[in-house]
Design an enzyme around this catalytic site. Sequence first.
Site, PDB file in Angstrom:
ATOM      1  N   ARG A  77      22.753  51.503  -7.416  1.00  0.00           N
ATOM      2  CA  ARG A  77      22.161  52.140  -8.407  1.00  0.00           C
ATOM      3  C   ARG A  77      20.550  51.980  -8.473  1.00  0.00           C
ATOM      4  O   ARG A  77      20.306  50.766  -8.930  1.00  0.00           O
ATOM      5  CB  ARG A  77      22.903  51.709  -9.675  1.00  0.00           C
ATOM      6  N   ASP A  96      22.981  42.940 -20.069  1.00  0.00           N
ATOM      7  CA  ASP A  96      21.924  43.784 -19.396  1.00  0.00           C
ATOM      8  C   ASP A  96      21.074  44.365 -20.181  1.00  0.00           C
ATOM      9  O   ASP A  96      21.129  44.483 -21.455  1.00  0.00           O
ATOM     10  CB  ASP A  96      22.469  44.551 -18.173  1.00  0.00           C
TER      11      ASP A  96
END
Length: 543
Positions: free
Chosen positions: A169, A453
């Site tokens: 990603r 996150d």
Amino acid sequence: MSAPAPIPLAIAEAEPLPRQDEVLSEAALVFVAELHRRFTPRRDELLARRAERRAEIARTATLDFLPETAAVREDDNWRVAPAPTALEDRRVEITGPTDRRMTVNALNSGARIWLADFEDASAPTWENVVLGQLSLIDAYARRIDFTDPRSGKSYALKDADELATVVMRPRGWHLPERHLRWNGEQVPGALVDFGLYFFHNAKRLIELGKGPYFYLPKLESHLEARLWNDVFVFAQDYLGIPRGTVRATVLIETITAAYEMDEILYELRDHASGLNAGRWDYLFSIVKNFRDAGAAFVLPDRNAVTMTAPFMRAYTELLVRTCHRRGAHAIGGMAAFIPSRHDAEVNRVAFEKVKADKDREARDGFDGSWVAHPDLVPIARASFDAVLGDRPHQKDRLREDVSVTAGELTAVDSLDARPTYEGLRNAVAVGIRYIESWLRGTGAVAIFHLMEDAATAEISRSQIWQWIDAGVEFDHDGRTVRATPELARTLAAEELASIRAEAGEEAFAAGRWQEAHDLLLTVALDADYADFLTLPAYGRLRG
């Protein structure tokens, strides 16, 4: 006439790193420079279009499926390209950053897929950007290992057929990379991450029977997917790799993208492999886009918004239906629990919740799901094994029973839960603790038994902003308390004092706690709402 010599990328504001020349080779930098030259102008136009669309939402407080793309949605004849063998079975995917320890542990975890993350789980220090690439290069060459300096425990890769398949990603379109510049301009982080990874690994991955596979974050429209598709076509032609070798899974983690799932798959149809239902960023996107639309769009505490909420269920069921109608994988959301090494009861309760969540996803038709910790891999696998058996997926379940209207996707006022005082306190506490970790270069951190996150910090600061802007009132100690900037500052000061007492003076002084406190209050209280917390935070990131 010969083509002009390419303008080389300049490396700025960066201390040399061990083995960086293996990543930042002249040929790799020429490739990234060419990506920047060709595609950054369109990226800039699309970012401007985001702002225009947000202004329209602010004016109308509505979203709808696009009339100009109705033909794409209504056409039953198109499908995405068949999945390559390595992406056929995705029943469990583990996520995490690309430091060497995580690389070894994620590949060995027993999950079918590892989302190797240069985005929300990675603070983009130069060291993380470059050495994360090196971790993956070394992993594919089977020359990676890791020894924990504290425990002395060594980690090494298992046999190749036991390793997870990597889906990498890159950063979202909005984030720059200040250390790489072309003609004085900062290169988009997305093109840096994609370009370095693709250039160094695409051919080796093909030799290994896999390929360059990607997760695409924070797309807000099918036009942004079209840009990625053009990047893929150019990159494959540049390296002489057959078109269609790249495969991309798109995170549907913005409310605008939820209205364009068919269109996003259509734009990427030769390179698409699926869509993913991302929870925290999706909620953040709803707050961001409808933040000034009144009480109807005020979300309750983030942990009170489960995937069974009517508007979240509409989103996930539409995602499964759309994916399977088009032959793509539907990947479920994150199980973020981090097991306790000291409290068996905490683990028991959490594991039951994870099992219930993964059972629901498997029953609803998802083909796989995410976990944040290796201990959760067997739980998620059991849920999908029970439904899939020996089949790699359940794309034959077309979910033709699902019909979702435009209004159902934004029916936030259907929730029974309301914001609470403890929810505000938690948002402040998690926001400060996460931002402090991010400023020190760690983008994935366990806080209160959850792996957090950047999406966590975004929903935390956005809810503080929204609740104050809406003048939300809480019941607290038998009295009514209003969400105000003064209350947020009081709670932040209390949290900072609690952290100081918890950590001790020496550890507190060694951290970046005051800076994290100040930044959270800035992005949570400023009238001028920052589109992404990570943009002002990036200017404070060292390294």
